[in-house]
Design a protein around this motif. Structure first.
Motif, PDB file in Angstrom:
ATOM      1  N   THR A  26      38.519 -67.845 -49.533  1.00 41.34           N
ATOM      2  CA  THR A  26      37.253 -67.241 -49.935  1.00 41.34           C
ATOM      3  C   THR A  26      37.083 -67.183 -51.451  1.00 41.34           C
ATOM      4  O   THR A  26      36.037 -66.796 -51.935  1.00 41.34           O
ATOM      5  N   PRO A  28      36.271 -68.414 -55.117  1.00 37.39           N
ATOM      6  CA  PRO A  28      35.445 -69.516 -55.615  1.00 37.39           C
ATOM      7  C   PRO A  28      36.266 -70.530 -56.404  1.00 37.39           C
ATOM      8  O   PRO A  28      37.289 -70.200 -57.000  1.00 37.39           O
ATOM      9  N   GLY A  62      30.362 -75.185 -52.220  1.00 37.81           N
ATOM     10  CA  GLY A  62      31.068 -73.954 -51.909  1.00 37.81           C
ATOM     11  C   GLY A  62      30.880 -72.991 -53.068  1.00 37.81           C
ATOM     12  O   GLY A  62      30.210 -73.314 -54.049  1.00 37.81           O
ATOM     13  N   ARG A  63      31.448 -71.806 -52.943  1.00 34.46           N
ATOM     14  CA  ARG A  63      31.331 -70.831 -54.028  1.00 34.46           C
ATOM     15  C   ARG A  63      32.063 -71.343 -55.263  1.00 34.46           C
ATOM     16  O   ARG A  63      33.140 -71.911 -55.175  1.00 34.46           O
ATOM     17  N   SER A  64      31.446 -71.144 -56.430  1.00 33.88           N
ATOM     18  CA  SER A  64      32.014 -71.686 -57.661  1.00 33.88           C
ATOM     19  C   SER A  64      31.902 -70.671 -58.780  1.00 33.88           C
ATOM     20  O   SER A  64      31.071 -69.760 -58.750  1.00 33.88           O
ATOM     21  N   LYS A  65      32.764 -70.853 -59.795  1.00 34.79           N
ATOM     22  CA  LYS A  65      32.777 -69.923 -60.927  1.00 34.79           C
ATOM     23  C   LYS A  65      32.971 -70.687 -62.229  1.00 34.79           C
ATOM     24  O   LYS A  65      33.965 -71.391 -62.403  1.00 34.79           O
ATOM     25  N   CYS A  86      25.584 -73.485 -53.723  1.00 34.60           N
ATOM     26  CA  CYS A  86      26.119 -72.274 -53.103  1.00 34.60           C
ATOM     27  C   CYS A  86      26.111 -71.150 -54.137  1.00 34.60           C
ATOM     28  O   CYS A  86      25.592 -71.327 -55.246  1.00 34.60           O
ATOM     29  N   GLN A  87      26.664 -70.011 -53.776  1.00 29.63           N
ATOM     30  CA  GLN A  87      26.734 -68.882 -54.689  1.00 29.63           C
ATOM     31  C   GLN A  87      27.550 -69.261 -55.921  1.00 29.63           C
ATOM     32  O   GLN A  87      28.627 -69.825 -55.824  1.00 29.63           O
ATOM     33  N   THR A  88      26.982 -68.945 -57.095  1.00 30.35           N
ATOM     34  CA  THR A  88      27.605 -69.340 -58.353  1.00 30.35           C
ATOM     35  C   THR A  88      27.865 -68.117 -59.215  1.00 30.35           C
ATOM     36  O   THR A  88      26.998 -67.262 -59.379  1.00 30.35           O
ATOM     37  N   TYR A  89      29.071 -68.049 -59.776  1.00 27.41           N
ATOM     38  CA  TYR A  89      29.469 -66.973 -60.682  1.00 27.41           C
ATOM     39  C   TYR A  89      29.594 -67.545 -62.096  1.00 27.41           C
ATOM     40  O   TYR A  89      30.052 -68.682 -62.284  1.00 27.41           O
ATOM     41  N   TYR A 118      21.297 -66.704 -55.965  1.00 19.12           N
ATOM     42  CA  TYR A 118      22.647 -66.178 -55.775  1.00 19.12           C
ATOM     43  C   TYR A 118      23.549 -66.476 -56.979  1.00 19.12           C
ATOM     44  O   TYR A 118      24.615 -67.072 -56.862  1.00 19.12           O
ATOM     45  N   SER A 161      20.039 -62.239 -57.433  1.00 18.10           N
ATOM     46  CA  SER A 161      21.100 -62.402 -58.419  1.00 18.10           C
ATOM     47  C   SER A 161      21.375 -61.098 -59.143  1.00 18.10           C
ATOM     48  O   SER A 161      20.677 -60.097 -58.960  1.00 18.10           O
TER      49      SER A 161
END
Length: 261
Positions: A26, A28, A62-65, A86-89, A118, A161
């Motif tokens: 899970t 990122p 996928g989730r990334s940072k 996908c959700q990005t940090y 997101y 966001s």
């Protein structure tokens, strides 16, 4: 009976092990700007490294940072655009420095996020607009040809966001602008500039909906929060202001055809 219980417990433990070991990761995927050549030495322009890290993070399925580690990272004017997969940090633990010369930014907004869903911006770091050299140029009350100074960070068409934890220091003009955003949270942010710094609004919001601003300190030379036209469901609580002009409804009644919040 004891042997049956023992066998049942062993089966449960085996199933638990299989479930845990087969569950997807899970965390990122991390895109560290230093891996793209960014240098936190306070001199090199890292615009290409930051934008390349963003492009790969945004395209990741996928989730990334995007990660900005400790250090002083100079950055020219950039736009981080979506849509992303996908959700990005975007995590800032270092200091991100604007050019001292406003002309070197070449944009109305120094760091701009656009067309993203997101997105989470967080970290213990600082975005430093280095506005001191530019503030004397803000003489628009006397000069019709005054330069348009850059806002530190802007969000356009960014939905679902949040931004939390970071510090915005000494913007050239406003600190954070939000236009055409929906369902956005600003929490635990520190916004600061001297009380005599001109037009350094803390947060400016226009044509947006479902905005939550909380647990934030804003001390600038202009409006703490400027509420412009077209906003609905704007919630402000546990926000301290000062120095500055407080929370204002900007341009109220300036134009009779303008729809106010």
């Amino acid at each position: 009976m004891a042997s049956i219980n023992t066998a049942f417990k062993a089966l449960c433990l085996s199933l638990l092990f299989v479930t845990v070991s087969s569950s997807p990761d899970t965390e990122p995927k991390v895109f560290d700007v230093q891996s793209y050549g960014a240098k936190g030495d306070g001199t090199a322009d890292n615009a290409n490294a930051f934008t390349n890290a963003w492009k790969d993070a945004c395209a990741w399925k996928g989730r990334s940072k995007v990660y900005v580690p400790k250090g002083a990272f100079c950055l020219g004017g950039v736009t981080f655009a979506g849509p992303c997969n996908c959700q990005t940090y975007f995590v800032i633990d270092g200091v991100v420095l604007a050019p001292t010369n406003n002309d070197d930014i070449k944009k109305e907004t120094w760091v701009n996020f656009a067309y993203i869903n997101y997105l989470t911006i967080s970290g213990s770091g600082t975005i430093d607009g280095q506005g001191k050299e530019s503030w004397p140029l803000n003489n628009c009350n006397k000069n019709d040809n005054c330069p348009r100074l850059a806002v530190s960070m802007g969000f356009d068409f960014v939905n679902n966001s949040r931004i939390e934890g970071i510090t915005s220091l000494n913007s050239k003009a406003g600190h954070f602008n939000f236009y055409f955003v929906d369902n956005f949270t600003i929490a635990g942010v520190n916004i600061t500039a001297p009380g005599d710094s001109p037009n350094t609004d803390g947060i400016k919001v226009g044509f947006s909906s479902n905005i939550n601003i909380s647990n934030t300190h804003i001390g600038t030379g202009d409006d703490c929060i400027a509420i412009l036209s077209g906003n609905t469901n704007l919630f402000i609580y546990n926000v301290t202001c000062g120095p500055g002009h407080g929370i204002s409804v900007g341009s109220l009644g300036k134009n009779k055809v303008r729809e106010e919040c």
